[in-house]
Scaffold this motif. Structure first.
Motif, PDB file in Angstrom:
ATOM      1  N   SER A   1       0.844  -1.213   0.000  1.00 11.38           N
ATOM      2  CA  SER A   1       0.000   0.000   0.000  1.00 11.38           C
ATOM      3  C   SER A   1       0.873   1.254   0.000  1.00 11.38           C
ATOM      4  O   SER A   1       0.868   2.021   0.969  1.00 11.38           O
ATOM      5  CB  SER A   1      -0.909   0.022   1.236  1.00 11.38           C
TER       6      SER A   1
ATOM      7  N   MET B   1      -1.332   1.627  10.172  1.00  6.98           N
ATOM      8  CA  MET B   1      -2.469   0.693  10.139  1.00  6.98           C
ATOM      9  C   MET B   1      -2.475  -0.052   8.813  1.00  6.98           C
ATOM     10  O   MET B   1      -2.540   0.568   7.742  1.00  6.98           O
ATOM     11  CB  MET B   1      -3.768   1.490  10.314  1.00  6.98           C
ATOM     12  N   TRP B   2      -2.398  -1.361   8.877  1.00  7.53           N
ATOM     13  CA  TRP B   2      -2.392  -2.163   7.645  1.00  7.53           C
ATOM     14  C   TRP B   2      -2.926  -3.555   7.942  1.00  7.53           C
ATOM     15  O   TRP B   2      -2.595  -4.146   8.976  1.00  7.53           O
ATOM     16  CB  TRP B   2      -0.975  -2.285   7.094  1.00  7.53           C
ATOM     17  N   VAL B   3      -3.785  -4.042   7.038  1.00  2.76           N
ATOM     18  CA  VAL B   3      -4.267  -5.424   7.097  1.00  2.76           C
ATOM     19  C   VAL B   3      -3.950  -6.057   5.745  1.00  2.76           C
ATOM     20  O   VAL B   3      -4.188  -5.430   4.687  1.00  2.76           O
ATOM     21  CB  VAL B   3      -5.783  -5.472   7.382  1.00  2.76           C
TER      22      VAL B   3
ATOM     23  N   PHE C   1       0.784   5.496   3.371  1.00  2.81           N
ATOM     24  CA  PHE C   1       1.641   5.855   4.508  1.00  2.81           C
ATOM     25  C   PHE C   1       2.499   7.077   4.196  1.00  2.81           C
ATOM     26  O   PHE C   1       2.746   7.391   3.037  1.00  2.81           O
ATOM     27  CB  PHE C   1       2.534   4.666   4.878  1.00  2.81           C
TER      28      PHE C   1
ATOM     29  N   ARG D   1     -16.401   4.069  11.790  1.00  3.57           N
ATOM     30  CA  ARG D   1     -17.111   3.012  12.535  1.00  3.57           C
ATOM     31  C   ARG D   1     -16.517   2.827  13.920  1.00  3.57           C
ATOM     32  O   ARG D   1     -17.185   2.410  14.857  1.00  3.57           O
ATOM     33  CB  ARG D   1     -17.019   1.678  11.787  1.00  3.57           C
TER      34      ARG D   1
ATOM     35  N   TRP E   1      -4.030  10.490  10.840  1.00  2.00           N
ATOM     36  CA  TRP E   1      -4.103  11.174   9.555  1.00  2.00           C
ATOM     37  C   TRP E   1      -4.475  10.148   8.485  1.00  2.00           C
ATOM     38  O   TRP E   1      -3.853   9.087   8.408  1.00  2.00           O
ATOM     39  CB  TRP E   1      -2.755  11.809   9.194  1.00  2.00           C
TER      40      TRP E   1
ATOM     41  N   ALA F   1      -6.825 -10.802   4.398  1.00  2.66           N
ATOM     42  CA  ALA F   1      -7.482 -10.797   5.714  1.00  2.66           C
ATOM     43  C   ALA F   1      -8.430  -9.615   5.880  1.00  2.66           C
ATOM     44  O   ALA F   1      -8.978  -9.411   6.966  1.00  2.66           O
ATOM     45  CB  ALA F   1      -6.426 -10.767   6.815  1.00  2.66           C
TER      46      ALA F   1
ATOM     47  N   GLU G   1     -11.712  -7.025   5.453  1.00  5.17           N
ATOM     48  CA  GLU G   1     -13.183  -7.120   5.523  1.00  5.17           C
ATOM     49  C   GLU G   1     -13.652  -8.251   6.428  1.00  5.17           C
ATOM     50  O   GLU G   1     -14.644  -8.907   6.158  1.00  5.17           O
ATOM     51  CB  GLU G   1     -13.778  -7.216   4.113  1.00  5.17           C
TER      52      GLU G   1
END
Ligand code: COA
Length: 176
Positions: free
Chosen positions: A39, A99-101, A43, A147, A133, A105, A107
């Motif tokens: 991604s 933050m990274w998934v 970042f 959410r 940010w 994995a 959803e």
């Protein structure tokens, strides 16, 4: 130690969040580099910059004074990462970052688990607010944060890697 960053089938039921300690520096490095590679626009750093960090640099980043790092694991596979730190000029606010998934994995609520880990850490340390940010247009991340109780502040700044993009500040006040 080696860690499987592959993308075999994995279930939220087996996903756990684990806080990292200084000896986990190589795991943090591997997942962080995986995130930057996968991604690159999400970042405020780059894969090229962090691939050049040596072991001393990664170990320094893991010092407890530099905040929280946590991974999400599905079995032995690292499937997500998050950090929280205390910028000097933000009045005691914790900044959630990194933050990274992993795509396989996503959803399944892993991102939400990682957000809650930072919030729990910040609250336990007595900090009044968590902020972050998010790059304009990263709708998936923005929805996750909304959410999870974050709201837009209206404060923006240019993206460090691309002055054509803006980052927007979101905050979640913590109960005192
Ligand atoms: C942004 C990111 C961290 C979200 O991670 P995630 O684990 O997919 O987040 P969640 O699973 O908590 O939520 C994502 C979606 O899955 C849905 N979801 C959550 N749990 C679910 C479940 N058990 N079953 C089905 N769907 C579920 C959510 O409702 C949400 O849907 P929406 O986007 O349509 O609102 C991830 O996409 C990512 O790493 N992106 C690249 C890096 C990045 O942008 N990082 C943020 C930098 S600020």
């Amino acid at each position: 130690m080696t860690y499987d960053l592959g993308n075999e089938e994995m279930s939220i039921r087996t996903t756990e969040v684990r806080r990292l300690s200084p000896e986990d520096w190589a795991l943090f490095r591997d997942v962080r580099l995986e995130a930057l590679a996968e991604s690159p626009d999400a970042f405020s750093s780059t894969l090229e910059r962090e691939q050049a960090y040596d072991e001393e640099h990664w170990r320094d980043w893991m010092r407890p004074e530099r905040g929280l790092k946590a991974v999400a694991r599905a079995g032995e596979t690292a499937v997500g990462l998050v950090g929280g730190w205390l910028p000097e000029d933000r009045g005691g606010a914790v900044e959630l970052y990194s933050m990274w998934v992993s795509p396989a994995a996503r959803e399944r609520g892993v991102g939400a688990l990682l957000v809650e880990e930072v919030v729990a850490w910040a609250a336990a340390e007595g900090h009044p607010v968590v902020e972050l940010w998010v790059v304009d247009g990263n709708d998936q991340a923005e929805r996750l944060y909304a959410r999870s109780g974050f709201t837009m502040t209206g404060e923006t700044q240019p993206h460090p890697n691309d002055p054509g993009l803006r980052e927007r500040l979101m905050i979640r006040p913590l109960d005192s």
